[in-house]
Each structure stands twice: as structure tokens, then as C-alpha cells.
Design a protein around this motif. Sequence first.
Motif: not given
Length: 373
Positions: A202-222
Motif C-alpha cells: 500500500e502507498n508504495t511507488w513500484h514498477g511491478t505489474e503483478a502488484n497492481r491489482a492484488v485481491g481485486n474482485v472479478n466484476l465480470a464473473d456474472a
Amino acid sequence: MAVSRIDEAGLNINQYGNRNLIINGAMQVAQRGTSSTGITSQGYRTVDRFKITMQAGNAGTWTETQESDGPSGFSNSQKVLCTTANASLGSGAYFFISQHMEAQNFQHLDYGSSGAKTLALSFYVKSNKTGTYNFELSNSDASSLYYNTHQYTISSANTWEKKTIIITGSTSDAIDNNNQKGLNVTFWLLAGTDYSGGTYNENTWHGTEANRAVGNVNLADATNNYWQITGVQLEVGDTATDFEHRTFADELARCHRYYQRVSETGGSGSNNYLRYGIGSNLSTTQSEIHVQSMVPMRADPTLETTGTLSNYALYDSDSVVALTALVLESGGHGTNQRFILDGQVSSGLTDGGACQLINNNNSTGYLAFSAEL
């Protein structure tokens, strides 16, 4: 009750305008229209300055609308609704909504220095799907540390909730002083493991693609899952203040810097034979049409039409003359303040005379100029 903040000189800075760095945060302006269906790829669809970005074919199908619905104090919002679900995302799947913001507007943030300023983001959000979502501020001019990621939670289904996020300034990467992309605000709605399989910092500047949306819901699942937002404000400081409501005219002028659509909407006239501009005939087959910009645009624009040439024509000596080509000139002719279009016909123009570029009896016709980021 508004929260007051005091600057170094002891002045109450909340009394001044232009606190909100977001354009059209109350979702008032929608030049392209109020509804767009069958969305499977990225682009600007309805609400100005907010762009859908998605992986085509692997993020569901969507409808985007400008809604006449909002929390107290807001009459409009932006909504995306899933119409074709994808409950099993591929690793490279992504779907987010962003506003790309002009770099030269952020020089006062002092990014790339020890004095980089903190920002406060606030917004109202509503969804039927509760859970964890990710917000991201990114710096397009960064050399390596591009992203600053924050999670927020939608706790109650179908209920407007206000969220506040405090973002530490980037001391490592300056923002260029130009008219290109600088900062971008991004709201993630789904992410495959390429973007969610890392570690949330959280609140850390980074360049890692895999860290951009950790734990995000899948709004397209229904189908019928939706996400709705309004009241987006980004301001300097570590405290979110009351939303800065600007007039519709002010927001429209700000949007016109990036996109201008000429059509009859909300007026007393009709699009059917709307006059777009006046032309000077260079020959019996070619005219140079001048269209004045509503405001100076960010850069020389591109031309957007309905895609059907027969929806446009030249009007010369009380005659409608069919076009064979309509092209926006660039380089030394067209600029970001005056647009010059090359209108070509088979015959019928008065050499050395004048004409008008018109809508050729199309009730939904328009002419648009885009300098979007």
C-alpha cells in the motif's frame, strides 16, 4: 461541514478554486452520448475524460452509461454493467477505468524531489458486488517506479459509499513539463494473475505489474454486475475536502481541450442540415473548409465522423454537393485552434466561390475533433 486546511502563509486554501485536479469528476459532461453497448475493447464511450481500458475478448462484454443517479449533491454518475460474463479470467485479463492527465498541470507537485507533495483522492462508489477493489495512481514519465496502489472495500451492496485515499508523492521520478500524459488515476475492476498475482504494498511507488491489482474482485464473473462512480476529486494535501463543484460550462470547456463534438444537442435546432463550417472553393472539385475550435486543444487533433461519408455534403449556390472525401489537414495548415478540412467532390463547386460543410440530413450526425491522451 467542510474541512479547512491552512498553507505555510496561514491562508485558508480551501476558499480557492481549481483544487480538483480531475476534469469532469461529477460526470456531468458526456459529449459522445449517454449510453454505449457491446463494449469489448478500450476507448472513450460516454462520460468525458474517463476511458475504459480492457483486454479484448477476455474481460466480458459491457454497457457503459451516464446515469442520472448519485449520492446527495450529485445528479450524474458513470456506470459499467456486465452483459456477458467471464468467470474464469486468463492471466493477462484486465479491465479498468482511467483518467489520463496532462503532465504540465502537475509541476507544482515537485515529483522527483524530496518535497514531492502528498495527494488526497476522494470519490463515491456503488456496486452490487462487494469486496476488494484497487485504485492506482501512475506516473507516465517515470523511469521505473510507475505505480502507487491502494485497496478500498465496497462493504454494502447497491449503496453509495465515500472513499478517501492518501497518496504519497514520488521523490524518485519527476513529471515532464509538456502536454503529454503525466499522472493517471485508475480504478481496477478485474485483473488476471499477470496484474494480481504479486504482493500488495500500500502507498508504495513500484514498477511491478503483478502488484497492481492484488485481491481485486472479478466484476465480470456474472451478468448484471455493475460498478458506478461519481464525485472524483484529486487534490494536494493529506486531507480530502468537500468536492469542488464547478459549473457545467466550466467542465465542458475543460473537456473541449481534449474532445470537441459539433452537433445539435439540447438546442432548438436539428442535426439534419447542421452547418459545420465555411469553405473556400479551390476548384470545381475541392474546397478548404474552416472550423473554429471552441477552445485551444491539447494538440493538433484527429477527425472523428460517423464513418459514413454520405452523412456529410458541401452546400454551394443553393445546391447540395455529395462529397467523395473529407480529410482534416495537419502540419502547416490545421492547428489546435483552427481546423481546416479538405472537402472533395466529383464536380459542382463554384471555382473561387464559397460553400458550407453541412450535415446531409442525418439526425444523429456530428463532426468531432479529438486530442485525447
